[in-house]
Design an enzyme around this catalytic site. Sequence first.
Site, short mmCIF file in Angstrom:
data_model
loop_
_atom_site.label_atom_id
_atom_site.label_comp_id
_atom_site.label_asym_id
_atom_site.label_seq_id
_atom_site.Cartn_x
_atom_site.Cartn_y
_atom_site.Cartn_z
N LYS A 63 -18.22 -44.17 -20.97
CA LYS A 63 -17.12 -43.21 -20.80
C LYS A 63 -17.42 -42.27 -19.64
O LYS A 63 -16.56 -41.99 -18.81
CB LYS A 63 -16.90 -42.41 -22.08
N ARG B 123 -19.53 -29.80 -34.63
CA ARG B 123 -20.26 -30.95 -35.18
C ARG B 123 -21.37 -30.56 -36.13
O ARG B 123 -21.63 -31.28 -37.10
CB ARG B 123 -20.80 -31.82 -34.03
N GLU C 229 -25.02 -35.90 -27.49
CA GLU C 229 -24.05 -36.86 -28.04
C GLU C 229 -24.68 -37.73 -29.13
O GLU C 229 -23.97 -38.32 -29.95
CB GLU C 229 -23.52 -37.76 -26.92
#
Length: 433
Positions: A32, A350, A319
Amino acid sequence: MGNLTATRPPQPWTAPTATDPVAVTLRLPGSKSMTARALVLSALANGSSTLDRPLRARDTELMAGGLRGLGAHVSISDDERWLVRPHRLVGPAHVDVGLAGTVMRFLPPVAGLAAGRVTFDGDQQARVRPLGPLIGALRSLGVRIDTPASGSLPLAVLGTGRVAGGEVVIDASASSQLVSGLLLAAPRFDRGLVVRHEGPPVPSAPHLRMTVQMLRAAGAAVDDGAPDVWAVEPGPLAGRGWEIEPDLSGAVPFFAAALVTGGEVTLQGWPRSSMQPVEQLRSLLTRMGGEVTLTTAGLTVRGTDGVHGLTADLSDVSELTPALTALAMLADSPSRLTGVGHIRGHETDRLAALAREFTALGADITESADGLEIRPRPLRGGTFRTYADHRMAHAAAVAGLAVPGIEVDDVTCTSKTMPEFPALWSAMVTGKS
């Protein structure tokens, strides 16, 4: 493949439980991060560019759509090769950022180079993602931007067709994308750009290195020799062919499956020299009980003697936090993950979401200011909410390998970066495609 940017109805999904060691060779979609940067650099170049094996997912389709709205010709009809032909940047235009940090942070500087009004908005959660430092930096460069009092989305860039450039000071401790967005457009600024970061450390340093490497590959002169300072000279960018690497972050749940099940997972097409933080990943997986090798066949991770806990600073590879948290839940000793306070401002908070959802499954997990502490104990099945966050679904999938009955409330969020994820995952676990 159809358009992925439209909102889909929720799709519950039961994470499959492994009864045998997994053994699979995968070719995963492209990175990405590389796809997003290649699209922007190609739209700002002087000639046509191609992207080979790009990622087709919601985030990258939104990026392509935003650049197309600004005047670039972006053809993504071929899944294997996208074509970008630059054109004069113009408004009026509207950019739907969805929930993509890359789109909301990479395209406002580009919009400053457009002649006309360019509006930006996206999903509800996008309106609380950190954007203020970028807006302030652009305003200091003379770019007119209308925003709410909160300094977030929705916003409008009132472009004049040029940005003078110069020097900006920014606190990018919330996201490295705040710096990358400025750097990607900087060669087109009249005087180039010097960006100085002042504040706590910038997270995800490998992503900044990727930005600098790709700028140089497109012909830009970039000096990143001084800590927290990046200088980009004005000058043309060259159209070129971009070979997009497989997505390392997307591969991590699959690699985790090798450790959980004592199996073996090979990611095909991995380059000998990568722009992604493969060495950091290799170290983390090795410490957690994996054996990692790179051969002509690809990048292979093999489970050995179970999963081990670890203490690790994940600030460069934040990530990976959700998948590694799930892995740590299944380890033979406690784990402490630090350096990731900034992921509270990602698709969701998160840290809070991981603590909340795993606690509901019986976990002993606590939040700290910048991370999580995990003390493994048996988990039970139950509903696992994703909060529209693809990485949360990945975490649930990893835990579900060893814990029957984990029900993901909505797996469509994985279309953000890997629409194929549910099918690829189920095929890996069950051995049936």
